[in-house]
Write a protein that holds these residues in place. Structure first.
Motif, PDB file in Angstrom:
ATOM      1  N   LEU A  56      38.209  21.944  45.779  1.00 38.67           N
ATOM      2  CA  LEU A  56      37.641  23.273  45.986  1.00 38.67           C
ATOM      3  C   LEU A  56      38.022  24.191  44.827  1.00 38.67           C
ATOM      4  CD1 LEU A  56      38.284  23.963  49.788  1.00 38.67           C
ATOM      5  CD2 LEU A  56      36.061  23.743  48.669  1.00 38.67           C
ATOM      6  N   GLY A  57      37.050  24.947  44.338  1.00 39.48           N
ATOM      7  CA  GLY A  57      37.331  25.920  43.298  1.00 39.48           C
ATOM      8  C   GLY A  57      37.977  27.168  43.891  1.00 39.48           C
ATOM      9  N   ASP A  58      38.881  27.776  43.138  1.00 40.27           N
ATOM     10  CA  ASP A  58      39.571  28.983  43.595  1.00 40.27           C
ATOM     11  C   ASP A  58      39.238  30.145  42.662  1.00 40.27           C
ATOM     12  OD1 ASP A  58      41.211  30.960  44.511  1.00 40.27           O
ATOM     13  OD2 ASP A  58      43.085  29.862  44.264  1.00 40.27           O
ATOM     14  N   PRO A  59      38.296  31.014  43.052  1.00 41.56           N
ATOM     15  CA  PRO A  59      37.920  32.116  42.159  1.00 41.56           C
ATOM     16  C   PRO A  59      39.024  33.139  41.971  1.00 41.56           C
ATOM     17  CG  PRO A  59      36.899  32.406  44.313  1.00 41.56           C
ATOM     18  CD  PRO A  59      37.527  31.039  44.316  1.00 41.56           C
ATOM     19  N   TRP A  60      39.970  33.220  42.915  1.00 37.56           N
ATOM     20  CA  TRP A  60      40.999  34.249  42.814  1.00 37.56           C
ATOM     21  C   TRP A  60      41.965  33.978  41.667  1.00 37.56           C
ATOM     22  CZ3 TRP A  60      38.439  37.433  45.382  1.00 37.56           C
ATOM     23  CH2 TRP A  60      37.870  37.145  46.617  1.00 37.56           C
ATOM     24  N   LEU A  61      41.948  32.780  41.085  1.00 41.83           N
ATOM     25  CA  LEU A  61      42.775  32.513  39.911  1.00 41.83           C
ATOM     26  C   LEU A  61      42.345  33.354  38.712  1.00 41.83           C
ATOM     27  CD1 LEU A  61      43.063  28.595  40.015  1.00 41.83           C
ATOM     28  CD2 LEU A  61      44.853  30.257  40.566  1.00 41.83           C
ATOM     29  N   VAL A 116      30.585  33.553  43.735  1.00 39.57           N
ATOM     30  CA  VAL A 116      29.468  34.212  43.039  1.00 39.57           C
ATOM     31  C   VAL A 116      29.690  35.712  42.897  1.00 39.57           C
ATOM     32  CG1 VAL A 116      27.019  34.815  43.178  1.00 39.57           C
ATOM     33  CG2 VAL A 116      27.732  32.455  43.496  1.00 39.57           C
ATOM     34  N   PRO A 117      29.967  36.465  43.995  1.00 41.21           N
ATOM     35  CA  PRO A 117      30.167  37.907  43.796  1.00 41.21           C
ATOM     36  C   PRO A 117      31.353  38.237  42.898  1.00 41.21           C
ATOM     37  CG  PRO A 117      30.676  37.269  46.062  1.00 41.21           C
ATOM     38  CD  PRO A 117      29.994  36.101  45.426  1.00 41.21           C
ATOM     39  N   LEU A 118      32.409  37.414  42.926  1.00 38.51           N
ATOM     40  CA  LEU A 118      33.528  37.671  42.025  1.00 38.51           C
ATOM     41  C   LEU A 118      33.091  37.452  40.572  1.00 38.51           C
ATOM     42  CD1 LEU A 118      36.558  38.358  41.765  1.00 38.51           C
ATOM     43  CD2 LEU A 118      36.972  35.917  41.655  1.00 38.51           C
ATOM     44  N   GLY A 119      32.313  36.383  40.323  1.00 41.09           N
ATOM     45  CA  GLY A 119      31.824  36.145  38.973  1.00 41.09           C
ATOM     46  C   GLY A 119      30.923  37.260  38.472  1.00 41.09           C
ATOM     47  N   LEU A 120      30.146  37.851  39.368  1.00 44.65           N
ATOM     48  CA  LEU A 120      29.297  38.992  38.997  1.00 44.65           C
ATOM     49  C   LEU A 120      30.159  40.201  38.641  1.00 44.65           C
ATOM     50  CD1 LEU A 120      26.549  38.645  41.747  1.00 44.65           C
ATOM     51  CD2 LEU A 120      26.366  38.009  39.342  1.00 44.65           C
ATOM     52  N   ARG A 141      32.002  31.752  35.421  1.00 37.59           N
ATOM     53  CA  ARG A 141      32.886  32.860  35.061  1.00 37.59           C
ATOM     54  C   ARG A 141      34.021  32.985  36.087  1.00 37.59           C
ATOM     55  NH1 ARG A 141      29.129  36.618  35.327  1.00 37.59           N
ATOM     56  NH2 ARG A 141      28.111  35.809  33.471  1.00 37.59           N
ATOM     57  N   ALA A 142      33.674  32.890  37.368  1.00 38.63           N
ATOM     58  CA  ALA A 142      34.675  33.046  38.420  1.00 38.63           C
ATOM     59  C   ALA A 142      35.636  31.875  38.481  1.00 38.63           C
ATOM     60  CB  ALA A 142      33.973  33.213  39.768  1.00 38.63           C
TER      61      ALA A 142
END
Length: 373
Positions: free
Chosen positions: A332-337, A360-364, A161-162
């Motif tokens: 590297l994956g960038d969750p902030w996108l 992980v916490p961003l995806g949650l 998700r993130a």
């Protein structure tokens, strides 16, 4: 809740959601051991402190069970109505869960539309299960911290998700958020999380999670290798790994850059690399075995790209080293996108530095603002 740190992210709903707050707090010794909570009351107090540091007043939370506690499988069942699935899934799942079915919390998601499957065909279903006592303990210490748990998720699914923005290679807009695909329809993406005590590899195509597997090589294994090589305690070895470690053969320029501290000349880049190399070989071997297992099972699988995340992914040069070993593109994956970030409130340099460990916490948090089913 990890073995090395507690992390929290707050989001405000929107398309895409907006980052509201985040915080990280080192996990004190004795509270969590190998993903098992040994001091629930002490952990609850640390969670209270974490929320206070972040300035988060909300009580409703989404969290996840650890990789060791979760069991996920893709299974196939005969075509049936949605109403019939509840009972059938429970019986079918019993074959894959190493605990009595009455002692687990079980959920599932149907990947196929029953109306699109011919009579006599099969539905593909992803199931997730965790021990009831472990889930109950998690609910209890969250409530002791003054929180109200609404969802307990599975870490690899929250990662997807993130990292949806990274898998698409773009910032998520309202249009891309409206779709559920993680990758283009025919592409297979791989997400590798290297956490402190465990790692997971997840393969995804379109909307489908194709495989999720735990790997017994983690960030702590790299630290332990440095610890043994130089006779250090664990915390000192972690510092050496972070400051001097590299997963690729150091060049002269890198050696000059990494060896700036004359008081620590014994930690030369080549020596630290030699300490880390056996763990890197073991990690890439486990990844290769997982991908080969999937290829054998599926018959036709071209891996398009791999994203690496988790605190262990911050080792310098790790994506390049894995990519060179496997012959695929690794980054590297960038969750902030996946969210909107107010650069006036949040330091862009800091967010980039901690991106891998906040996936992980961003995806949650994204699960929380997406609405509950």
């Amino acid at each position: 809740v990890g073995t090395s740190a507690l992390k929290v992210v707050e989001l405000r709903a929107g398309n895409p959601p907006t980052l509201g707050a985040l915080a990280v707090r080192p996990m004190p010794p004795g509270l969590v051991t190998e993903d098992e909570v040994t001091d629930p009351q002490g952990l609850a107090e640390e969670i209270k402190a974490l929320f206070h540091e972040a300035g988060i007043q909300k009580r409703f939370t989404v969290t996840a069970v650890s990789n060791r506690q979760a069991i996920t499988r893709n299974i196939h069942v005969p075509r049936m109505t949605v109403a019939e699935l509840d009972e059938a899934i429970r019986w079918e799942a019993e074959r894959y869960i190493p605990f009595p079915i009455d002692e687990v919390v079980l959920d599932y998601f149907v990947l196929d539309n029953p109306e699109d499957v011919e009579e006599g065909g099969q539905l593909e279903v992803v199931i997730a299960a965790a021990r009831l006592d472990e889930v109950s303990q998690q609910v209890e210490y969250l409530k002791q911290a003054g929180l109200e748990p609404h969802v307990i998720d599975v870490k690899p699914f929250s990662l997807l998700r993130a990292l949806r923005g990274s898998l698409h290679g773009e910032h998520l807009t309202k249009q891309t958020l409206s779709g559920q695909n993680f990758t283009e329809a025919n592409e297979i993406g791989v997400v590798l999380e290297i956490a402190a005590s465990t790692s997971t590899i997840t393969l995804v195509r379109g909307q489908r999670v194709l495989m999720n597997r735990n790997i017994n090589v983690s960030g702590d294994d790299f630290t332990t290798a440095v610890q043994r090589a130089f006779g250090l305690d664990f915390d000192a070895a972690e510092d050496v790994k972070t400051e001097y470690g590299t997963a690729t053969i150091p060049t002269e320029d890198e050696e000059d850059l990494l060896n700036f501290d004359v008081k620590r000349e014994q930690f030369s880049a080549p020596r630290v690399y030699e300490a880390l190399r056996p763990v890197l070989v073991e990690l890439t071997t486990e990844i290769r075995r997982s991908l080969e297992f999937f290829r054998v099972q599926s018959g036709d699988a071209t891996i398009s790209r791999m994203l690496v995340t988790g605190g262990g992914a911050k080792l310098r040069g790790l994506p390049e080293a894995i990519g060179d070993a496997l012959g695929i593109k690794v980054e590297l994956g960038d969750p902030w996108l996946s969210v909107t970030v107010d650069e006036g409130r949040f330091d862009a340099h800091y967010l980039k530095k901690v991106a891998a460990e906040f996936a992980v916490p961003l995806g949650l948090a994204l699960r929380g603002v997406a609405g509950l089913d």
